[in-house]
Motif scaffolding. Structure first.
Motif, mmCIF file in Angstrom:
data_model
loop_
_atom_site.group_PDB
_atom_site.id
_atom_site.type_symbol
_atom_site.label_atom_id
_atom_site.label_comp_id
_atom_site.label_asym_id
_atom_site.label_seq_id
_atom_site.Cartn_x
_atom_site.Cartn_y
_atom_site.Cartn_z
ATOM 1 N N LEU A 143 8.887 1.832 10.069
ATOM 2 C CA LEU A 143 8.701 1.619 11.186
ATOM 3 C C LEU A 143 7.603 2.664 12.038
ATOM 4 C CD1 LEU A 143 12.036 0.196 12.321
ATOM 5 C CD2 LEU A 143 10.239 -1.326 11.603
ATOM 6 N N PHE A 144 8.062 3.963 11.724
ATOM 7 C CA PHE A 144 7.088 4.999 12.363
ATOM 8 C C PHE A 144 5.854 4.892 11.721
ATOM 9 C CE2 PHE A 144 5.417 9.299 11.592
ATOM 10 C CZ PHE A 144 5.360 9.500 12.767
ATOM 11 N N PHE A 145 5.534 4.368 10.692
ATOM 12 C CA PHE A 145 4.382 4.592 9.946
ATOM 13 C C PHE A 145 3.398 3.151 10.818
ATOM 14 C CE2 PHE A 145 5.261 6.406 5.481
ATOM 15 C CZ PHE A 145 5.183 7.400 6.047
ATOM 16 N N ASN A 146 4.174 2.218 11.326
ATOM 17 C CA ASN A 146 3.584 0.930 11.750
ATOM 18 C C ASN A 146 3.120 1.351 12.892
ATOM 19 O OD1 ASN A 146 4.614 -0.609 9.539
ATOM 20 N ND2 ASN A 146 6.271 -1.547 10.816
ATOM 21 N N ARG A 147 3.997 2.038 13.833
ATOM 22 C CA ARG A 147 3.441 2.594 15.258
ATOM 23 C C ARG A 147 2.452 3.565 15.192
ATOM 24 N NH1 ARG A 147 4.581 6.365 18.525
ATOM 25 N NH2 ARG A 147 5.888 7.414 17.192
ATOM 26 N N LEU A 148 2.620 4.347 14.282
ATOM 27 C CA LEU A 148 1.555 5.566 14.072
ATOM 28 C C LEU A 148 -0.082 5.019 14.089
ATOM 29 C CD1 LEU A 148 1.041 8.664 14.037
ATOM 30 C CD2 LEU A 148 1.355 8.374 11.475
#
Length: 730
Positions: A143-148
């Motif tokens: 999920l962090f990668f998605n937002r990044l």
């Protein structure tokens, strides 16, 4: 020999000069290689900052593991300053813990978690037992990668990025090197960072992919091939091997094994460097692969290393006009969050899609909100039925479809769970419990669950519980249970154990309830108890006559809210419980009411608890009294040493956090003191102890793989004291 070296040096200098004077349209192709190294990979950001200051564009990039994260961020349009900011504000300790905060988990799962060891879930399938692929599933990381990289407003595919990108991974089944040049960017980043054993592999086209560092941690050949690079800029941030004396635990052995494999392939890759290539190895002494909280310092060290080679890097500098054009091509302007026209739940097998829908705050017609959406995904993941819960935004015919993609656990939906408990005060009251459960889920489309639990030890028990939601969003439910238990209970007077009684209890209950969001549950129903008590050792007591047989039943109501941030060792939050039982034929009713809270400032945690145990009508009989005694329940007294009616209790604990676990493990280590006081309206045991009873204790405790563990010393008024050791699940 000297002549050969001199000729080689002159050749390199001439080549660099020719590159520097060449027209910018025919400048050399430059490939950038960012190697893996866990948290040490933040040094890549400092190198990118120097390249930016010197106006050095690159034509392609290849990355492994943490280098894949930075590579993907660069190729998706993030500037080095944005990367530095995002890594600095990320809570990596939390990110390596998949579940949402304890307060965001539904009450049913909380009640199960209280009784069993963390991580003891063993899948039961038609092929036998099965296990999770790693300590960390990678839910929050994905999920962090998605937002990044802005995947929350549209899937980012590698082949559509403005900069040719290659991400390296390893096929754990064959050991083959896998190069990802197309497909989901975030999935590739997640695969490349999957350290075996720590993080679960990623399924991709029939392969199980893990950390690319196992086979190609510094992918020089890939960068050269990707854009026919004339020059390769290589950044190596790999972790050095640990000293033999530092390798002792299972974790350190695993880390060392990965480091050995990595260093071997790095040596092979570096042997392929050409004189014109630029090799950067930052000084990262003292920074480990897990030091994510030091990302800014690590980036600074990368910057220093690149600046030392600034003279060579300047040879590839371009004009401001050409560099600005390259930056514009690379940059990503985040558009306005799109409106959602439709929500689709995909890939469900056993689980009812409504179980996901109940967690979604976003509705058709509203605009994407990545913060709320990530919270929704985590709450859904907290239900415990999925390996991951992800999403993507698809646009077709001017319609935006939010596609939620839960992946149900391949080792589910039925599980074995284990629990263990050791509880002793180093006196007569030492006990152990071994607990096992078989949990069968999704008996029907509404989510029926059957749990059978067996216990052996000083106490023996067997129980069967059927939990049946009454509608597909699982707000309302019915529950029925039967249990058989055999336990030993002590009778005390003047701090001496007079007798041990064996109690055999058979309990049956039937009730209905409502889940009050994620706060907790309200329940009501009927409970029937059959009790047989007989003297085990000692002398008969008037409190518990030998050969007591009793049958009693009545209606019950309970309200249980739990908003603590952790199951054990909370740092913030509150919890409350009210339980009422009415036994009309016995002429009494029993109420238990409790309020708990936790608050943290700096590394000091305050915990407060107050409760009342008593009767609203009649008085509690000797076979169903309130109790005091045991750790954090007047700690100077033995377990359940004091029995009575109308018990008022207040306790306050102050704890200093003295240690924290490595990434992937929740909790901390604490040293604390506790002050407690209580008063009993009517005593059945320890009848000479009137007035307020006080207790003080000191202890140390922390999370373990078996559950919470404490060792402490408690002392109460009158010289009563106990030493406690507790390990495991209650």
């Amino acid at each position: 020999m000297r002549n050969a070296i001199a000729i080689r040096v002159l050749f390199v200098v001439a080549l660099l000069v020719s590159f520097a004077h060449a027209g910018e349209t025919d400048r050399p192709h430059i490939g950038l290689v960012l190697g893996g190294g866990g948290a040490r990979g933040a040094a890549h950001i400092g190198v990118l900052e120097v390249l930016e200051n010197l106006r050095v564009p690159v034509d392609c990039i290849a990355g492994t593991s943490m280098g894949a994260l930075i590579s993907g961020a660069l190729a998706s349009g993030l500037s080095p300053s944005e990367m530095r900011k995002e890594l600095a504000k990320a809570d990596w300790n939390d990110m390596f813990q998949d579940n949402p905060p304890y307060s965001e988990i539904n009450y049913r799962n909380k009640s199960i978690a209280r009784r069993f060891m963390p991580g003891s879930e063993i899948g039961v399938t038609d092929k036998g037992v099965a296990y999770q692929g790693g300590v960390v599933a990678g839910q929050k990381i994905k999920l962090f990668f998605n937002r990044l990289v802005n995947s929350d407003i549209g899937e980012r595919d590698i082949e559509s990025l403005p900069l040719p990108l290659s991400i390296l991974a390893t096929d754990i089944g064959t050991g083959e090197r896998v190069v990802l040049r197309e497909g989901s960017l975030t999935k590739a980043m997640r695969a490349s960072m999957s350290v075996p054993g720590l993080m679960a592999p990623v399924d991709h086209l029939g392969r199980k992919l893990v950390d690319g560092g196992l086979v190609d941690n510094v992918p020089i050949d890939e960068a050269r091939e990707r854009c026919q690079a004339d020059v390769v800029i290589v950044v190596n941030v790999g972790s050095p091997l640990m000293k033999a004396e530092d390798v002792g635990s299972l974790l350190t052995v695993s880390v060392q094994m990965v480091n050995i494999l990595t260093e071997q392939n790095v040596s092979r890759s570096l042997s392929r460097l050409k004189p014109t290539d630029i090799y950067i190895k930052p000084d990262l002494a003292g920074i480990t692969a897990g030091d994510f909280q030091r990302s800014s310092e690590t980036a600074d060290r990368g910057k220093v290393a690149a600046e030392l080679l600034a003279d060579r890097l300047k040879a590839f500098s371009v004009s401001e006009e050409h560099y600005s054009a390259w930056v514009r091509k690379m940059s990503y302007v985040r558009p306005e969050s799109p409106a959602i026209h439709e929500i689709e739940i995909a890939g469900m097998k056993s689980v009812n899609p409504a179980a996901i829908e109940r967690h979604l705050q976003i509705k058709p017609g509203e605009r994407m909100d990545d913060v709320r959406l990530n919270q929704d995904m985590l709450r859904a993941y907290g239900d415990g039925w999925y390996e991951s819960v992800d999403y993507s935004l698809l646009t077709t015919r001017d319609r935006n479809i939010l596609r939620v993609t839960p992946m149900e656990k391949r080792w589910g939906p039925d599980y074995l769970r284990l629990g263990v408990n050791l509880d002793t005060n180093f006196k007569q009251d030492s006990a152990y419990t071994l607990r096992a459960a078989y949990e069968k889920n999704w008996l029907n489309s509404l989510g029926g669950q059957l749990i059978t639990v067996g216990e052996i030890g000083r106490n023996t028990a067997l129980s069967v519980d059927l939990y049946q939601p009454l509608e597909d969003r699982q707000r309302y439910f019915m529950e029925t249970s039967i249990s058989y238990g055999k336990e030993i209970s002590g009778i005390y007077q003047d701090n001496h154990k007079l007798a041990d009684y064996q109690k055999i209890k058979r309990i049956a209950s039937l009730g209905v309830g409502v889940n009050v969001g994620l706060l907790g549950q309200l329940r009501a129903g009927w409970r029937q108890t059959w009790l047989d008590a007989s003297l085990n050792t000692g002398i008969p007591s008037r409190v518990f006559p030998d050969g007591l047989t009793k049958t009693y039943g009545g209606e019950y109501v309970s309200l249980d809210f739990d908003q603590m941030d952790r199951l054990s060792f909370p740092t913030s939050g509150w919890a409350s419980k009210i339980a009422y039982f009415n036994a009309p034929k016995e002429g009494y009713s029993k109420i238990f009411a409790e309020l708990r809270g936790a608050y943290t400032f700096n590394d000091i945690v305050l915990n407060a608890k107050a409760n009342y145990q008593g009767s609203l009508k009649g008085r509690l009989p000797s076979y169903d009294t309130g109790t005091l005694g045991g750790f954090f329940n007047l700690s100077g007294f033995s377990l359940n040493q004091i029995n009575g009616d109308k018990i008022r209790y207040v306790g306050l604990r102050a704890e200093k956090i003295v240690g924290r676990p490595p990434l992937g493990l929740r909790g901390d280590m604490r040293a604390g003191i506790a002050l407690e006081t209580a008063k009993v309206g009517r005593l059945y045991t320890e009848t000479n102890r009137t007035g307020w009873l006080n207790s003080a204790s000191i202890y140390v405790g922390g999370e373990t793989p078996l559950g919470p563990a404490y060792i402490g010393y408690g002392r109460s008024g009158g010289g009563v004291s106990s030493v406690y050791l507790f390990i495991g699940t209650p």
